[in-house]
Design a protein around this motif. Structure first.
Motif, PDB file in Angstrom:
ATOM      1  N   ILE A 173       0.696  -1.064  -0.048  1.00  0.00           N
ATOM      2  CA  ILE A 173       0.032   0.048   0.023  1.00  0.00           C
ATOM      3  C   ILE A 173       0.854   1.237  -0.013  1.00  0.00           C
ATOM      4  CG2 ILE A 173      -1.649   1.247   1.411  1.00  0.00           C
ATOM      5  CD1 ILE A 173      -2.758  -1.140   2.605  1.00  0.00           C
ATOM      6  N   ALA A 174       0.757   1.997  -0.768  1.00  0.00           N
ATOM      7  CA  ALA A 174       1.339   3.309  -1.008  1.00  0.00           C
ATOM      8  C   ALA A 174       0.676   4.529  -1.121  1.00  0.00           C
ATOM      9  CB  ALA A 174       2.539   3.357  -2.056  1.00  0.00           C
ATOM     10  N   ASP A 175       0.741   5.449  -0.202  1.00  0.00           N
ATOM     11  CA  ASP A 175      -0.052   6.813  -0.222  1.00  0.00           C
ATOM     12  C   ASP A 175       0.911   7.918  -0.911  1.00  0.00           C
ATOM     13  OD1 ASP A 175      -2.268   5.622   0.705  1.00  0.00           O
ATOM     14  OD2 ASP A 175      -2.176   6.518   2.547  1.00  0.00           O
TER      15      ASP A 175
ATOM     16  N   PRO B 186      13.513   2.275  -1.163  1.00  0.00           N
ATOM     17  CA  PRO B 186      12.915   3.826  -1.720  1.00  0.00           C
ATOM     18  C   PRO B 186      13.006   3.726  -3.281  1.00  0.00           C
ATOM     19  CG  PRO B 186      14.230   4.171   0.136  1.00  0.00           C
ATOM     20  CD  PRO B 186      14.352   2.601  -0.073  1.00  0.00           C
ATOM     21  N   ARG B 187      14.454   3.236  -3.622  1.00  0.00           N
ATOM     22  CA  ARG B 187      14.310   3.231  -5.192  1.00  0.00           C
ATOM     23  C   ARG B 187      13.367   2.214  -6.093  1.00  0.00           C
ATOM     24  NH1 ARG B 187      20.367   2.908  -7.561  1.00  0.00           N
ATOM     25  NH2 ARG B 187      20.605   4.936  -6.536  1.00  0.00           N
ATOM     26  N   ARG B 188      13.450   1.130  -5.475  1.00  0.00           N
ATOM     27  CA  ARG B 188      12.532  -0.127  -6.151  1.00  0.00           C
ATOM     28  C   ARG B 188      11.090   0.630  -6.167  1.00  0.00           C
ATOM     29  NH1 ARG B 188      12.798  -6.374  -4.773  1.00  0.00           N
ATOM     30  NH2 ARG B 188      15.015  -5.946  -5.917  1.00  0.00           N
ATOM     31  N   LEU B 189      10.620   1.148  -4.857  1.00  0.00           N
ATOM     32  CA  LEU B 189       9.386   1.549  -4.622  1.00  0.00           C
ATOM     33  C   LEU B 189       8.672   2.665  -5.635  1.00  0.00           C
ATOM     34  CD1 LEU B 189       6.727   1.228  -3.038  1.00  0.00           C
ATOM     35  CD2 LEU B 189       7.763   2.698  -1.368  1.00  0.00           C
TER      36      LEU B 189
ATOM     37  N   ASP C  31       6.253   5.089 -10.348  1.00  0.00           N
ATOM     38  CA  ASP C  31       6.336   5.744 -11.751  1.00  0.00           C
ATOM     39  C   ASP C  31       5.830   4.879 -12.800  1.00  0.00           C
ATOM     40  OD1 ASP C  31       7.712   7.892 -10.781  1.00  0.00           O
ATOM     41  OD2 ASP C  31       9.591   7.164 -11.199  1.00  0.00           O
ATOM     42  N   ALA C  32       6.023   3.543 -12.698  1.00  0.00           N
ATOM     43  CA  ALA C  32       5.287   2.644 -13.738  1.00  0.00           C
ATOM     44  C   ALA C  32       3.856   2.646 -13.632  1.00  0.00           C
ATOM     45  CB  ALA C  32       5.961   1.356 -13.605  1.00  0.00           C
TER      46      ALA C  32
END
Length: 560
Positions: A216-218, A271-274, A279-280
């Motif tokens: 889950i990302a806000d 962080p970079r992978r997330l 972005d995708a």
């Protein structure tokens, strides 16, 4: 010694308030005892405490932290949850902040394959879904509790011990200033999926935990998309998996996506992978815009429930009682129905107005509901996160057929949370020979009476008697039933539905000149419905009598 965080949680849109710890009287030698103690001030614990107080029951509410929860978490309130908040008298700020919606769209390999319309009746006050972050849900309920003198909300109070006996329970509470003991008649465990109360009692849930994990990302971004549920199956950047997108207030967007099998939470939140995956997703929805991260977490799906929600002097609600997948927005919405079903019973028991055996019907009703939900949610979960190669093959076949065939598209329906009907509840009385209307066990149906007036606006607290008068007003038999309700030993709110004004009545009169309420309830003159304090019908009569009313009230209180 318990030391909760004293710095506000980080957020790019929400301003957290740190509530002070107040030293309780028990730490200074006061030998107090409270009727009910609610453990956990998440949405379900807050609503339980508020409803108890509105029904005249004093309670203590213990919360281990000093501020509301971090992250949006439960974001969709169903119509039934909105009705529950409405009858609790707290719906206004939710409607002012939340984003209502009615439908969702599903995509497979970039093509839209299904549009889901959530049911909505013109008589319903609320739309099927309302998006609002959990921080706001808790904030608004905390504000309502602050104005309620029967609730003592104690921040920074962590339960570390529990002993039960025939007369009540003793809680050992750890605080920033040390431990103390709190004596209480009843405990409500509303302390979430990692429930300390469940652990202290050595209880285990039954059911299934699924292997698939989700992020889950806000984020805050200017996407310019409408408020609807978007589901993407098998996107190019995440083959074989899926993505959910929801709009939230304050320019926040919820992104849910399934992780590849075997990926750890630590790797997923790097962080970079997330950032690459976010972005995708934004490119996939056609909005490759700048964004800011607010909060992210990893979760897995489970369909688990305790076999009994009442253990000794402890009652379980919400995630402390069951763990459900988020697909179909079942978590908090199921918990709201738990709180609604428990609070009125516990208030009557704690006040000595009903036997403690009444609580057995709470466990029976809600465990039955949870098991049905687990079965429904299990189907959704197996579709979203196939547990085996066979399930994945079947799911992928269904998705591939949606590109060219219509017959299988309804299989993409996400089986949303629904109000439960307690058709087999031991609290139900006779059905009265109706054809249509609202059956015993079902919640009362709302009816639009004007531009901003509905039947639910006229409901009172406690049991509800809805009586139907003819053009000349109530006849002698119905008058006797109304008097019996007024003289009952339990509070009964009396609502008289009439085709014309009846000035000078002691009851609340609702005008029904076109017979719309009567038609929705399949009720003629002399008919009556009796609903429990949680607005579920427990009896109805085509011709009501005082004897029938008294018998139904006794049965609904566990005395029948």
């Amino acid at each position: 010694m318990h030391q909760p965080a004293t710095q506000p949680r980080p957020s790019i849109f929400y301003r957290y308030r740190v509530h002070p710890f107040r030293r309780p009287p028990e730490m200074d030698g006061a030998a107090t005892e409270v009727p009910v103690t609610v453990v956990g001030a998440g949405p379900i614990g807050l609503l339980t405490a508020l409803t108890l107080a509105r029904l005249g029951c004093r309670c203590v509410l213990l919360e281990s932290e000093l501020q509301v929860s971090q992250g949006s978490r439960a974001i969709v309130l169903t119509r039934r949850s909105q009705e529950i908040l409405h009858t609790a008298g707290v719906i206004a700020p939710f409607l002012a902040k939340g984003l209502p919606w009615t439908h969702g769209r599903s995509f497979y390999r970039g093509r839209e394959v299904y549009r889901m319309e959530m049911p909505h009746d013109p008589d319903d006050r609320f739309l099927p879904g309302l998006n609002i972050q959990q921080q706001y849900i808790e904030e608004y309920l905390v504000a309502a509790i602050a104005a309620e003198p029967l609730i003592d909300l104690r921040w920074g109070s962590k339960v570390v011990g529990l002993a039960q006996d025939a007369a009540g329970a003793t809680l050992r509470v750890d605080t920033p200033e040390g431990e103390y003991e709190l004596r209480t008649g009843w405990v409500v465990a509303a302390d979430g999926g990692r429930s300390a109360i469940r652990r202290l009692l050595g209880l285990r849930m039954e059911g299934r935990a699924y292997a698939g994990s989700f992020v889950i990302a806000d984020i805050r971004a200017d996407l310019g998309l409408p408020t609807e549920r978007l589901c993407f199956f098998d996107p190019d950047w995440n083959p074989g998996n899926n993505v959910l997108v929801h709009r939230e207030p304050d320019g926040i967007w919820r992104l849910d996506f399934r992780l590849p099998d075997g990926e750890t939470a630590e790797a997923a939140l790097e962080p970079r992978r997330l950032a690459e995956r976010i972005d995708a997703i934004l490119a996939m929805v056609g909005r490759p815009v700048p964004w800011e991260m607010d909060w992210a977490a990893v979760y897995s799906a489970s369909t688990l429930t305790l076999p009994d929600y009442v253990v000794g002097r402890t009652c379980f609600v919400g995630d402390a009682a069951h763990l459900l997948p988020i697909f179909g927005v079942r978590g908090a919405n199921t918990g709201f129905q738990d709180a609604d079903a428990l609070a009125w019973r516990l208030a009557l028991v704690a006040r000595g107005l009903a036997p403690s055996s009444l609580l057995r019907s709470y466990s029976g009703e809600r465990v039955g509901a949870a098991r049905e939900i687990c079965e429904e949610a299990g189907r959704s979960t197996r579709f979203m996160t196939p547990p085996s190669e066979g399930f994945r093959l079947m799911r992928d076949a269904v998705l591939s057929f949606t590109l060219s065939e219509a017959f299988c598209k309804d299989l993409l329906h996400w089986r949303t949370s629904r109000p439960h009907t307690y058709a087999d509840s031991p609290l139900n009385s006779e059905d009265g020979g109706f054809e249509g209307g609202v059956t015993p066990g079902a919640p009362l149906k709302d009816v639009r009476l004007g531009e901003d007036e509905h039947l639910y606006d006229h409901l009172g607290r406690g049991f509800q008697l809805i009586a139907f008068a003819g053009p000349q007003g109530p006849d002698a038999a119905l008058e006797a039933v109304l008097r019996a309700a007024a003289e009952a030993r339990l509070p009964v709110a009396r609502l008289l539905v009439s085709p014309r004004p009846l000035p000078g009545r002691a009851e609340r009169v609702v005008l029904d000149p076109e017979g719309r309420i009567a038609a929705r309830y399949a009720a003629g003159p002399g008919a009556a419905y009796l609903a429990r304090p949680d607005t579920h019908v427990c009896a109805r009569w085509r011709r009501a009598t005082p004897e029938g009313l008294h018998a139904a009230l006794a049965r609904a209180c566990g005395e029948g």
